[in-house]
Enzyme design. Structure first.
Site, PDB file in Angstrom:
ATOM      1  NE  ARG A  61     -19.085  25.269  41.709  1.00 16.63           N
ATOM      2  CZ  ARG A  61     -18.276  24.999  42.587  1.00 16.63           C
ATOM      3  NH1 ARG A  61     -17.924  23.744  43.179  1.00 16.63           N
ATOM      4  NH2 ARG A  61     -17.435  26.380  42.926  1.00 16.63           N
ATOM      5  CE1 TYR A 114     -43.502  27.897  34.784  1.00 11.57           C
ATOM      6  CE2 TYR A 114     -41.548  28.441  35.962  1.00 11.57           C
ATOM      7  CZ  TYR A 114     -42.375  27.532  35.512  1.00 11.57           C
ATOM      8  OH  TYR A 114     -42.303  26.226  35.932  1.00 11.57           O
ATOM      9  CG  ASP A 186     -38.357  34.227  30.242  1.00 15.19           C
ATOM     10  OD1 ASP A 186     -38.427  33.768  29.277  1.00 15.19           O
ATOM     11  OD2 ASP A 186     -38.697  33.438  31.572  1.00 15.19           O
ATOM     12  CE  LYS A 211     -40.653  25.678  29.755  1.00 13.26           C
ATOM     13  NZ  LYS A 211     -41.087  24.561  30.571  1.00 13.26           N
TER      14      LYS A 211
HETATM   15  N1  PLP Z   1     -39.427  31.035  31.585  1.00 14.45           N
HETATM   16  C1  PLP Z   1     -40.685  30.654  31.006  1.00 14.45           C
HETATM   17  C2  PLP Z   1     -41.491  31.524  30.477  1.00 14.45           C
HETATM   18  C3  PLP Z   1     -41.266  29.559  31.239  1.00 14.45           C
HETATM   19  O1  PLP Z   1     -42.486  29.081  30.746  1.00 14.45           O
HETATM   20  C4  PLP Z   1     -40.681  28.646  32.305  1.00 14.45           C
HETATM   21  C5  PLP Z   1     -41.227  27.015  32.556  1.00 14.45           C
HETATM   22  O2  PLP Z   1     -42.112  26.886  32.160  1.00 14.45           O
HETATM   23  C6  PLP Z   1     -39.436  28.964  32.956  1.00 14.45           C
HETATM   24  C7  PLP Z   1     -38.948  30.382  32.528  1.00 14.45           C
HETATM   25  C8  PLP Z   1     -38.680  28.197  33.900  1.00 14.45           C
HETATM   26  O3  PLP Z   1     -38.099  27.120  33.048  1.00 14.45           O
HETATM   27  P1  PLP Z   1     -37.591  25.635  33.731  1.00 14.45           P
HETATM   28  O4  PLP Z   1     -39.054  24.881  33.725  1.00 14.45           O
HETATM   29  O5  PLP Z   1     -36.746  25.145  32.670  1.00 14.45           O
HETATM   30  O6  PLP Z   1     -36.823  25.849  35.055  1.00 14.45           O
END
Ligand code: PLP
Length: 398
Positions: A61, A114, A186, A211
């Site tokens: 962890r 998101y 992000d 992704k």
């Molecule tokens: N940030 C963006 C731009 C996303 O598109 C996503 C998920 O689609 C996330 C964060 C969250 O990622 P996760 O699904 O791996 O938790």
């Protein structure tokens, strides 16, 4: 495996960064250290590792060699001080916000983020007095006017999910820093192959490793990369306590995916540009947003801060939601599924799927219209993708 610290080119880093300093058998691939705990040669050594006097692993962890190899690789690609791998992208986001926001503090964020990023701030962080303001951050004046005396964080997603709007990272960083706030970016939609926010003044970078970095739609994960040691230490400590850690098998799969990131992203974005041009002239398509098109409102900013325009497109279909449903229900090759950044092309409807948890009025104010369709372009042959879209678009009745 060597650590190759003198390598500078991003394509070489993707293949070599994050090796182990002491290979066991000269292995070329980082092994999966599937161990929850690590033995200490003596009580004194155990105590020294706990106090931070000596390096070494303690408990998965808190840290694991395979996970650390991935963290070092991502930090090198983003150009940050250090990386922290998390169980999912959402764990990366929530851990960072928990570490950097305080009771009664304020955050300014891109309105078209998101969906769950917005919901977690509005519904969960608000329970601890955190105030959030969502604005169109592609307009820097809107960020400026949203800043308050207690703003601790400016949070941007660029390109934004799902509208593909672009925020000027350097401009946002200047506003944040003028207010002693931190800029979090992000960087999921671009990946470090196309955009490295630290080069433009960001303080923290978030990745959903699910992704483009993993790239094969077979594992979830996240990463937090810090520019400074102080923020790294704070976020690492919050992650260790809250426990949203990545597991070594997950880390190994993602590290394997990262090795081909440049190849995949280059092919996918080549397809995306051609598909954006194809969709733009199609009689059943009302509009297309792709940063690589000269008519994209922030095309010049994208050119300035990105090495390429990426593999994400959003577009509106004639006959609104009905038209979109017809399209998505008749595709044969492009898969109807959420997520993005994999080698296979995926299509989804944000208003009823990824962004459905945001109230309709807020969604529409952020440009997430019912007619908007999001396409994650993969690495298939362009002609096959175009033909699949063409046969499905034909079925839309005007
Ligand atoms: N940030 C963006 C731009 C996303 O598109 C996503 C998920 O689609 C996330 C964060 C969250 O990622 P996760 O699904 O791996 O938790």
């Amino acid at each position: 495996m060597k650590t190759h610290s003198n390598v500078r080119h991003k394509s070489t880093k993707a293949i070599h960064a994050g090796g182990l300093p002491n290979p066991v058998f000269g292995e070329v691939s980082v092994p999966i250290f599937q161990s929850s705990t690590f033995s200490f040669p003596s009580v004194e050594e155990g105590a020294a590792r706990f106090s931070g006097e000596k390096p070494g692993f303690i408990y998965t962890r808190i840290g694991n060699p395979t996970t650390k190899a991935l963290e070092d690789c991502i930090a090198s690609l983003e150009g940050g001080f250090a990386g922290i791998a998390t169980a999912t992208g959402m764990a990366a986001i929530t851990t960072t916000l928990l570490a950097l926001l305080e009771k009664d503090s304020h955050i300014v964020s891109t309105n078209s983020v998101y969906g769950p990023t917005r919901v977690v701030l509005e519904n969960e962080f608000s329970r601890f007095g955190v105030q959030s303001t969502f604005v169109d951050t592609s307009d820097l004046d809107k960020i400026k006017s949203a800043m308050r005396f207690n703003t601790k964080v400016v949070y941007i997603e660029t390109p934004a999910n799902p509208t593909m709007s672009i925020t000027d990272i350097q401009g946002a960083a200047e506003i944040a820093h003028d207010h002693d706030a931190i800029l979090i970016v992000d960087n999921t939609f671009a990946s470090p192959h196309l955009q490295r926010p630290f080069e433009h003044g960001a303080d923290i970078v978030i990745q959903s490793l699910t992704k483009f970095l993993n790239g094969h739609s077979d594992v979830v994960g996240g990463a937090i990369i810090s520019k400074k040691e102080k923020q790294y230490n704070k976020i690492r400590s919050v992650l260790n306590l809250f426990g949203g850690t990545m597991d070594p098998h997950q880390a190994w799969l993602i590290l394997r995916g990262v090795r081909t990131l440049p190849l995949r992203v280059e092919k996918a974005q080549e397809n995306a540009l051609e598909l954006a041009k194809f969709l733009k002239q199609h009689p059943k398509v009302s509009w297309v947003q792709y940063p690589g098109l000269t008519e994209h409102p922030q095309h010049e900013i994208a050119k300035k801060q990105m090495d390429g325009f990426g593999a994400m497109i959003c577009f509106g279909v004639k006959n609104g939601l009905e038209g979109g449903k017809t399209l998505m229900n008749h595709l044969n090759l492009i898969t109807l599924a959420v997520s993005l950044g994999g080698v296979e092309s995926l299509i989804e409807h944000p208003a009823s799927m990824t962004h459905a948890s945001i109230p309709k009025s807020d969604r529409e104010a952020a440009g997430i219209l019912d007619e908007l369709v999001r396409l994650s372009v993969g690495c298939e042959a362009y002609e096959d993708l175009r033909d699949d879209l063409e046969q499905a678009l034909k079925r839309i009745l005007l």
